[in-house]
Design a protein around this motif. Structure first.
Motif, PDB file in Angstrom:
ATOM      1  N   PHE A 156      78.495 -19.347   2.143  1.00  0.00           N
ATOM      2  CA  PHE A 156      78.314 -20.776   2.362  1.00  0.00           C
ATOM      3  C   PHE A 156      77.054 -21.051   3.182  1.00  0.00           C
ATOM      4  CE2 PHE A 156      78.992 -24.679   4.790  1.00  0.00           C
ATOM      5  CZ  PHE A 156      79.168 -25.576   3.758  1.00  0.00           C
ATOM      6  N   GLU A 157      76.814 -20.233   4.190  1.00  0.00           N
ATOM      7  CA  GLU A 157      75.617 -20.423   5.011  1.00  0.00           C
ATOM      8  C   GLU A 157      74.343 -20.244   4.199  1.00  0.00           C
ATOM      9  OE1 GLU A 157      77.677 -18.913   9.205  1.00  0.00           O
ATOM     10  OE2 GLU A 157      76.653 -17.506   7.869  1.00  0.00           O
ATOM     11  N   SER A 158      74.379 -19.343   3.224  1.00  0.00           N
ATOM     12  CA  SER A 158      73.223 -19.157   2.352  1.00  0.00           C
ATOM     13  C   SER A 158      72.943 -20.418   1.542  1.00  0.00           C
ATOM     14  CB  SER A 158      73.458 -17.972   1.401  1.00  0.00           C
ATOM     15  OG  SER A 158      73.588 -16.774   2.130  1.00  0.00           O
ATOM     16  N   LEU A 159      74.003 -21.103   1.096  1.00  0.00           N
ATOM     17  CA  LEU A 159      73.825 -22.348   0.358  1.00  0.00           C
ATOM     18  C   LEU A 159      73.188 -23.421   1.237  1.00  0.00           C
ATOM     19  CD1 LEU A 159      77.242 -22.577  -1.529  1.00  0.00           C
ATOM     20  CD2 LEU A 159      75.018 -22.118  -2.538  1.00  0.00           C
ATOM     21  N   VAL A 160      73.606 -23.471   2.509  1.00  0.00           N
ATOM     22  CA  VAL A 160      73.061 -24.472   3.432  1.00  0.00           C
ATOM     23  C   VAL A 160      71.594 -24.186   3.727  1.00  0.00           C
ATOM     24  CG1 VAL A 160      73.228 -25.433   5.758  1.00  0.00           C
ATOM     25  CG2 VAL A 160      75.314 -24.963   4.456  1.00  0.00           C
ATOM     26  N   VAL A 161      71.282 -22.924   4.013  1.00  0.00           N
ATOM     27  CA  VAL A 161      69.911 -22.545   4.360  1.00  0.00           C
ATOM     28  C   VAL A 161      68.958 -22.747   3.184  1.00  0.00           C
ATOM     29  CG1 VAL A 161      68.440 -20.578   4.969  1.00  0.00           C
ATOM     30  CG2 VAL A 161      70.569 -20.975   6.207  1.00  0.00           C
ATOM     31  N   ALA A 162      69.474 -22.614   1.967  1.00  0.00           N
ATOM     32  CA  ALA A 162      68.620 -22.733   0.784  1.00  0.00           C
ATOM     33  C   ALA A 162      67.940 -24.089   0.694  1.00  0.00           C
ATOM     34  CB  ALA A 162      69.447 -22.484  -0.473  1.00  0.00           C
ATOM     35  N   ASP A 163      68.472 -25.105   1.352  1.00  0.00           N
ATOM     36  CA  ASP A 163      67.902 -26.449   1.300  1.00  0.00           C
ATOM     37  C   ASP A 163      67.026 -26.758   2.509  1.00  0.00           C
ATOM     38  OD1 ASP A 163      70.725 -27.972  -0.356  1.00  0.00           O
ATOM     39  OD2 ASP A 163      68.788 -27.351  -1.158  1.00  0.00           O
ATOM     40  N   THR A 164      66.611 -25.752   3.240  1.00  0.00           N
ATOM     41  CA  THR A 164      65.798 -25.957   4.427  1.00  0.00           C
ATOM     42  C   THR A 164      64.484 -25.200   4.319  1.00  0.00           C
ATOM     43  OG1 THR A 164      66.565 -24.025   5.678  1.00  0.00           O
ATOM     44  CG2 THR A 164      67.978 -25.985   5.731  1.00  0.00           C
ATOM     45  N   PRO A 165      63.506 -25.531   5.164  1.00  0.00           N
ATOM     46  CA  PRO A 165      62.258 -24.763   5.172  1.00  0.00           C
ATOM     47  C   PRO A 165      62.451 -23.304   5.547  1.00  0.00           C
ATOM     48  CG  PRO A 165      61.959 -26.878   6.264  1.00  0.00           C
ATOM     49  CD  PRO A 165      63.438 -26.709   6.029  1.00  0.00           C
ATOM     50  N   LEU A 166      63.613 -22.950   6.102  1.00  0.00           N
ATOM     51  CA  LEU A 166      63.868 -21.553   6.453  1.00  0.00           C
ATOM     52  C   LEU A 166      63.832 -20.658   5.227  1.00  0.00           C
ATOM     53  CD1 LEU A 166      66.782 -21.907   9.039  1.00  0.00           C
ATOM     54  CD2 LEU A 166      64.406 -21.290   9.504  1.00  0.00           C
ATOM     55  N   SER A 167      64.256 -21.175   4.068  1.00  0.00           N
ATOM     56  CA  SER A 167      64.233 -20.364   2.850  1.00  0.00           C
ATOM     57  C   SER A 167      62.807 -19.991   2.482  1.00  0.00           C
ATOM     58  CB  SER A 167      64.898 -21.122   1.696  1.00  0.00           C
ATOM     59  OG  SER A 167      64.198 -22.315   1.413  1.00  0.00           O
ATOM     60  N   MET A 168      61.868 -20.916   2.679  1.00  0.00           N
ATOM     61  CA  MET A 168      60.465 -20.626   2.401  1.00  0.00           C
ATOM     62  C   MET A 168      59.924 -19.602   3.395  1.00  0.00           C
ATOM     63  SD  MET A 168      57.303 -23.304   1.997  1.00  0.00           S
ATOM     64  CE  MET A 168      57.385 -23.872   3.690  1.00  0.00           C
ATOM     65  N   LEU A 169      60.351 -19.711   4.642  1.00  0.00           N
ATOM     66  CA  LEU A 169      59.891 -18.765   5.660  1.00  0.00           C
ATOM     67  C   LEU A 169      60.331 -17.350   5.321  1.00  0.00           C
ATOM     68  CD1 LEU A 169      58.489 -18.599   8.458  1.00  0.00           C
ATOM     69  CD2 LEU A 169      60.759 -18.810   9.472  1.00  0.00           C
ATOM     70  N   VAL A 170      61.564 -17.201   4.864  1.00  0.00           N
ATOM     71  CA  VAL A 170      62.065 -15.882   4.490  1.00  0.00           C
ATOM     72  C   VAL A 170      61.251 -15.298   3.341  1.00  0.00           C
ATOM     73  CG1 VAL A 170      64.033 -14.670   3.479  1.00  0.00           C
ATOM     74  CG2 VAL A 170      64.393 -16.289   5.328  1.00  0.00           C
ATOM     75  N   ASP A 171      60.944 -16.147   2.346  1.00  0.00           N
ATOM     76  CA  ASP A 171      60.159 -15.689   1.200  1.00  0.00           C
ATOM     77  C   ASP A 171      58.774 -15.229   1.618  1.00  0.00           C
ATOM     78  OD1 ASP A 171      61.410 -18.162  -1.162  1.00  0.00           O
ATOM     79  OD2 ASP A 171      62.176 -16.194  -0.576  1.00  0.00           O
TER      80      ASP A 171
END
Length: 525
Positions: free
Chosen positions: A297-312
């Motif tokens: 569930f946390e992965s789904l939430v993070v996917a909609d934030t700039p944090l997902s781009m930072l990880v990439d």
């Protein structure tokens, strides 16, 4: 009195959690939402206290906290609205991030806050707005508890050259596992060029009910073409003029025709982190990555934030971390594949495993190997080592993959409520004798011959044949289980290369040629 209390930052957090929980209510344990809710509420309270100490104004502090939360959680939704209309997704996302951040900085000025109504008008208005949003979301969720489950709706891209989704009869909906073993060659090729006898492994698959297409060839000798073709059930051309290859193939793979069609039958799509850019950006309901401290569930939430781009963007690893991370991705995928069988279906599972493809980081027993150079997944003449190193490394890694795969298949079959569909497929063959510059100096027999094995319950195997290629895999499956009425395409093979921009060369007539297949004269005995 309650209208004057700064509640809306906390209500916004609750709303942010409710949205993905509602959409995935049938797929995610609601208990998984407790931790992110507590963390976000605690973070909101801490920042609110800090800003109040600075500005001595609870209302202005609450407004700033709300803007900070909006910056984080609204960005992903803005990006999804724009991403299908941009050429370079990453540069455009950075530009959008800058514009969005600048806008919120402007809105965060005290004078702007006062113009918007300040404490007297803005606080009660936002309190009321988010209270109503939460109530409506809860009312929307209640029917889902007693009716059919809610499903994520993917933002599927419309790719030029491919039709709309296939019309399917959803009477039968078996789980579908598409497991791509990168560079896994056909049995006769492995024996001839690498001294690997995997007949025992293939025979064990046949005893379980698999059909082995023992004369199969890839449609393309390059992953981006091969995977895009198989998932869209058609041949693909090079990227059109004015469209970057990275953007073109990422979209073909991420929002493919197969997954889009299966969505109409209620399929949940699941994919794994591969470590390969083009297959690491799928449009799926659940994306699983190794070593993540986030739950589903946390992965789904993070996917909609700039944090997902930072990880990439921060996938920068030193030599030791790179190979270790690669090992962890491969083992994680094998281990987790079997665990998916117990999840409520129907589901389409896509697993691109970058093995036995280089780098060679496992020996035959699965023990770690540390290559004597920086991390690279280069293949063919991009491989930074000798032919002998390639031959020995590839042979060992095939044996490791066979062992892991046997355990994974056993677990999937044992834990599936009803017989699933399983495809085990090489996207192309090995690249020990691959020259990216030319098909005329490449060992085509090695590179084009692939493992291609199918577990099709019922009478599905009757539609298969020894020469079937990946472009026809899902045409057969959709015909057999969903009455799709798709015609089979010719099983052709093309040479493509990152060095031969926009060239697709038909090598179907030469794909069994032994030319250029002899090992170097200087190879070790």
């Amino acid at each position: 009195m309650i209208k004057k209390v700064v509640l809306y930052p906390f209500l916004f957090v609750l709303y942010v959690i409710l949205i993905p929980l509602t959409i995935n209510l049938d797929q995610v344990d609601p208990a998984l939402a407790v931790r992110p809710l507590v963390v976000l509420l605690s973070f909101t309270a801490a920042i609110l206290l800090l800003l109040n100490l600075i500005f001595r104004d609870w209302h202005f502090a609450g407004y700033l906290v709300f803007l900070l939360l909006a910056f984080v959680f609204v960005f992903g939704h803005l990006w999804r609205l724009l991403q299908e209309h941009v050429q370079d997704p990453y540069t455009s996302r950075l530009v959008l991030l800058g514009i969005w951040g600048f806008l919120l900085v402007i809105l965060g000025a005290r004078r702007v806050w006062q113009r918007l109504g300040g404490a007297g008008r803005l606080t009660p208005l936002l309190n009321l707005l988010f209270s109503a949003a939460i109530v409506s979301q809860i009312l929307f969720t209640l029917p889902a508890l007693v009716r059919e489950p809610a499903r994520l709706v993917s933002a599927s891209a419309q790719i030029a050259g491919f039709g709309s989704r296939v019309q399917l009869d959803c009477t039968r909906s078996p789980d579908i596992y598409y497991i791509i073993l990168d560079a896994y060659g056909r049995s006769d090729v492995l024996a001839e060029f690498y001294g690997v006898d995997n007949r025992a492994f293939l025979e064990s698959l046949e005893r379980k009910g698999f059909f082995i297409a023992d004369q199969s060839h890839t449609n393309y000798i390059q992953t981006i073409f091969s995977v895009a073709s198989s998932l869209n059930m058609d041949y693909v051309g090079p990227n059109p003029p004015g469209v970057s290859g990275r953007d073109y193939f990422t979209r073909l793979i991420a929002a493919n025709r197969l997954a889009d069609s299966l969505k109409e039958c209620g399929y949940r799509t699941i994919a794994f982190q591969s470590g390969f850019f083009f297959t690491d950006h799928p449009v799926v309901d659940l994306y699983l990555s190794r070593g993540s401290w986030l739950n589903e569930f946390e992965s789904l939430v993070v996917a909609d934030t700039p944090l997902s781009m930072l990880v990439d963007r921060l996938n920068l690893m030193n030599q030791g971390q790179g190979y270790q991370a690669h090992r962890e991705r491969v083992t994680f995928t094998f281990e987790q594949l079997g665990n998916l069988a117990s999840k409520p279906g129907p589901k389409f599972v896509f697993a691109h495993i970058l093995s036995p493809h280089p780098p060679f980081v496992f020996d035959a027993q699965g023990q770690p190997i540390e290559p004597p150079r920086g991390y690279s997944i280069g293949d063919g003449d991009d491989f930074r080592g000798s032919w002998e190193e390639y031959r020995l490394g590839f042979a060992g890694q095939v044996q490791f993959v066979d062992r892991m795969l046997a355990q994974t298949i056993d677990k999937i079959l044992a834990e599936s409520e009803s017989p699933p569909v399983i495809i085990l497929q090489g996207d192309h063959g090995p690249g020990g004798k691959l020259d990216w510059d030319s098909p005329s100096t490449t060992c085509l027999a090695e590179r084009t011959s692939i493992l291609n094995a199918y577990y099709l319950p019922g009478d599905g195997s009757e539609l298969l044949y020894p020469e079937i290629s990946p472009v026809n895999s899902f045409r057969v499956i959709l015909d057999e289980y969903f009455n799709a009425g798709l015609d089979l395409l010719p099983d052709k093979t093309y040479f493509t290369s990152h060095r031969l921009e926009r060239q697709v060369i038909d090598v179907s007539a030469e794909r069994n040629s032994p030319a250029n297949c002899a090992p170097p004269a200087t190879a070790s005995p």
